[in-house]
Scaffold this motif. Sequence first.
Motif, PDB file in Angstrom:
ATOM      1  N   ARG A  44      -6.753 -10.400   3.753  1.00 41.45           N
ATOM      2  CA  ARG A  44      -7.352  -9.877   4.992  1.00 41.45           C
ATOM      3  C   ARG A  44      -7.111 -10.801   6.178  1.00 41.45           C
ATOM      4  NH1 ARG A  44     -11.174  -8.237   1.211  1.00 41.45           N
ATOM      5  NH2 ARG A  44     -11.551  -5.987   1.265  1.00 41.45           N
ATOM      6  N   LEU A  45      -6.841 -10.176   7.330  1.00 44.56           N
ATOM      7  CA  LEU A  45      -6.700 -10.926   8.582  1.00 44.56           C
ATOM      8  C   LEU A  45      -7.586 -10.260   9.633  1.00 44.56           C
ATOM      9  CD1 LEU A  45      -2.809 -11.135   8.692  1.00 44.56           C
ATOM     10  CD2 LEU A  45      -4.304 -13.105   8.451  1.00 44.56           C
ATOM     11  N   GLU A  88       1.385 -13.029  14.500  1.00 47.98           N
ATOM     12  CA  GLU A  88       0.700 -13.671  13.363  1.00 47.98           C
ATOM     13  C   GLU A  88       0.775 -12.783  12.114  1.00 47.98           C
ATOM     14  OE1 GLU A  88      -0.826 -16.817  11.750  1.00 47.98           O
ATOM     15  OE2 GLU A  88      -0.392 -16.759  13.894  1.00 47.98           O
ATOM     16  N   VAL A  89       0.607 -11.483  12.307  1.00 47.10           N
ATOM     17  CA  VAL A  89       0.707 -10.538  11.180  1.00 47.10           C
ATOM     18  C   VAL A  89       2.113 -10.573  10.599  1.00 47.10           C
ATOM     19  CG1 VAL A  89       0.713  -8.078  10.571  1.00 47.10           C
ATOM     20  CG2 VAL A  89      -1.143  -9.012  11.946  1.00 47.10           C
ATOM     21  N   LYS A  90       3.084 -10.565  11.496  1.00 46.75           N
ATOM     22  CA  LYS A  90       4.478 -10.598  11.047  1.00 46.75           C
ATOM     23  C   LYS A  90       4.745 -11.829  10.181  1.00 46.75           C
ATOM     24  CE  LYS A  90       9.218 -10.858  12.603  1.00 46.75           C
ATOM     25  NZ  LYS A  90      10.192 -10.803  13.679  1.00 46.75           N
ATOM     26  N   ARG A 138       5.635 -11.924   6.144  1.00 49.77           N
ATOM     27  CA  ARG A 138       6.872 -12.573   5.685  1.00 49.77           C
ATOM     28  C   ARG A 138       6.546 -13.563   4.566  1.00 49.77           C
ATOM     29  NH1 ARG A 138      11.092 -13.833  10.103  1.00 49.77           N
ATOM     30  NH2 ARG A 138      11.521 -11.662   9.637  1.00 49.77           N
ATOM     31  N   GLN A 139       5.469 -14.323   4.773  1.00 48.16           N
ATOM     32  CA  GLN A 139       5.063 -15.303   3.753  1.00 48.16           C
ATOM     33  C   GLN A 139       4.658 -14.611   2.452  1.00 48.16           C
ATOM     34  OE1 GLN A 139       2.043 -17.363   5.939  1.00 48.16           O
ATOM     35  NE2 GLN A 139       3.493 -18.753   6.940  1.00 48.16           N
ATOM     36  N   LEU A 140       4.118 -13.393   2.585  1.00 48.57           N
ATOM     37  CA  LEU A 140       3.696 -12.659   1.390  1.00 48.57           C
ATOM     38  C   LEU A 140       4.875 -11.967   0.701  1.00 48.57           C
ATOM     39  CD1 LEU A 140       0.390 -11.021   2.724  1.00 48.57           C
ATOM     40  CD2 LEU A 140       0.561 -12.836   1.034  1.00 48.57           C
ATOM     41  N   VAL A 152      -6.479  -6.413   9.514  1.00 50.55           N
ATOM     42  CA  VAL A 152      -5.321  -6.045   8.701  1.00 50.55           C
ATOM     43  C   VAL A 152      -5.625  -6.382   7.250  1.00 50.55           C
ATOM     44  CG1 VAL A 152      -2.852  -6.433   8.324  1.00 50.55           C
ATOM     45  CG2 VAL A 152      -3.780  -6.536  10.640  1.00 50.55           C
ATOM     46  N   GLU A 153      -5.412  -5.393   6.380  1.00 52.49           N
ATOM     47  CA  GLU A 153      -5.614  -5.614   4.953  1.00 52.49           C
ATOM     48  C   GLU A 153      -4.324  -5.314   4.211  1.00 52.49           C
ATOM     49  OE1 GLU A 153     -10.340  -4.470   4.602  1.00 52.49           O
ATOM     50  OE2 GLU A 153      -8.838  -2.943   4.167  1.00 52.49           O
ATOM     51  N   VAL A 154      -3.928  -6.262   3.368  1.00 56.16           N
ATOM     52  CA  VAL A 154      -2.699  -6.079   2.592  1.00 56.16           C
ATOM     53  C   VAL A 154      -3.079  -5.818   1.132  1.00 56.16           C
ATOM     54  CG1 VAL A 154      -0.475  -7.080   1.957  1.00 56.16           C
ATOM     55  CG2 VAL A 154      -1.527  -7.683   4.152  1.00 56.16           C
ATOM     56  N   TYR A 155      -2.799  -4.596   0.678  1.00 53.43           N
ATOM     57  CA  TYR A 155      -3.041  -4.205  -0.714  1.00 53.43           C
ATOM     58  C   TYR A 155      -1.714  -4.239  -1.467  1.00 53.43           C
ATOM     59  CZ  TYR A 155      -7.534  -2.431   1.004  1.00 53.43           C
ATOM     60  OH  TYR A 155      -8.777  -2.332   1.571  1.00 53.43           O
ATOM     61  N   PRO A 156      -1.755  -4.162  -2.785  1.00 51.83           N
ATOM     62  CA  PRO A 156      -0.493  -4.173  -3.538  1.00 51.83           C
ATOM     63  C   PRO A 156       0.439  -3.027  -3.166  1.00 51.83           C
ATOM     64  CG  PRO A 156      -2.338  -4.538  -5.018  1.00 51.83           C
ATOM     65  CD  PRO A 156      -2.925  -4.190  -3.674  1.00 51.83           C
ATOM     66  N   ASP A 157      -0.121  -1.891  -2.732  1.00 54.02           N
ATOM     67  CA  ASP A 157       0.733  -0.730  -2.459  1.00 54.02           C
ATOM     68  C   ASP A 157       0.761  -0.312  -0.997  1.00 54.02           C
ATOM     69  OD1 ASP A 157      -1.920   0.055  -2.415  1.00 54.02           O
ATOM     70  OD2 ASP A 157      -1.485   2.081  -3.143  1.00 54.02           O
ATOM     71  N   ARG A 158      -0.038  -0.967  -0.144  1.00 49.29           N
ATOM     72  CA  ARG A 158      -0.074  -0.528   1.259  1.00 49.29           C
ATOM     73  C   ARG A 158      -0.667  -1.600   2.168  1.00 49.29           C
ATOM     74  NH1 ARG A 158      -4.564   1.052  -1.317  1.00 49.29           N
ATOM     75  NH2 ARG A 158      -6.536   1.165  -0.185  1.00 49.29           N
TER      76      ARG A 158
END
Lengths: 139, 108
Positions: free
Chosen positions: A5-6, A24-26, A30-32, A64-70
Motif C-alpha cells: 500500500r502507498l 513515486e508509484v512508478k 518497478r522495484q516490485l 495505491v494498492e498492489v495485489y498479486p493480480d491487480r
Amino acid sequence: MDVFRLHFDIDGGSFASAGNASVEVKKTLRQLGVSNAVIRRCSIAMYEGEINMVIHADGGTADVEVYPDRIVMVLEDHGPGIPDVELAMKEGYSTATEQIHNMGFGAGMGLPNMKRSSDDLKIETKVGVGTKITMVVRL
Amino acid sequence: MTVHEMAEKLSLQTICEPDPDREVTGGYTGDLLSWVMGRAQSGDVWLTIMSNQNVVAVATLADTAAVIFTEGVQPDAGVRELAEKKDVNLYSSPDHSFAVGAKVAALL
C-alpha cells in the motif's frame, strides 16, 4: 503475497510538485518487478488523476494498492464535483482556465486517458462535495 | 544512437545530460502534456516548446529518452536541477519543432 500500500497527500496549490506521487508509484512498481507496460498504464492514470486534483479540486489523496493480480488506485478529493460525467469523459472537453492551458494542461484528455489506461474506471462524484475515482489495472 | 550522439550530430545546446548513453528509438512532438503522456513512447525524443517543471514529470512517466526544447526555448528556473535529479536529458535548439523533428527522423 501481502498487499502493498502507498498513500499520498496531493498538494493542491502546487503545479511544480504535481506528478511527484505518480513518479513515486512508478518507482515502487518497478522495484516490485511489475512489467513496463503495466507501469506505463498506471503512471498515465495516476498522473492524470493527480493533475486533475491540482487543477480542479485544490488537491486530495491518492491510495495505491498492489495485489498479486491487480493494482488499484483510489483518488479522492473534496473539490467541486463533476456535474456531467458523460461530458467530462469526452476527449477535448475541458473546463480548465486559460492560465492552465498555457501551462500545457487542459487538453481535455485527462479522464479519457485514465479510462484508456485502466481496465476499470469508477467515478463517484457529487457537486459541491467531491469526487472519488477508483481505477483498476490488471496484471 | 545514444542521446549524446544525437545532440552532437544536431549541434543541440545541452541543458543537462544525466543519462548520456540512453538509446533513442523514436520521436514525438507536442505541447499538450496529456497528449504527450498518452502517446509518446518509451525511448522517444520529445520535442516541445513547454518549459515548465511538469515537462520533467511527463518525460519521467512516459520514459522518453530526452526532451528537446525547440524555437530556442529555455527551461524555467529549477527545471534543470529537477531533471538532473530525475535522470531526464534536456537539450535546446533554435529551430522550430518541424525542422528539428525532420533532423531527428533522418538520424533514426
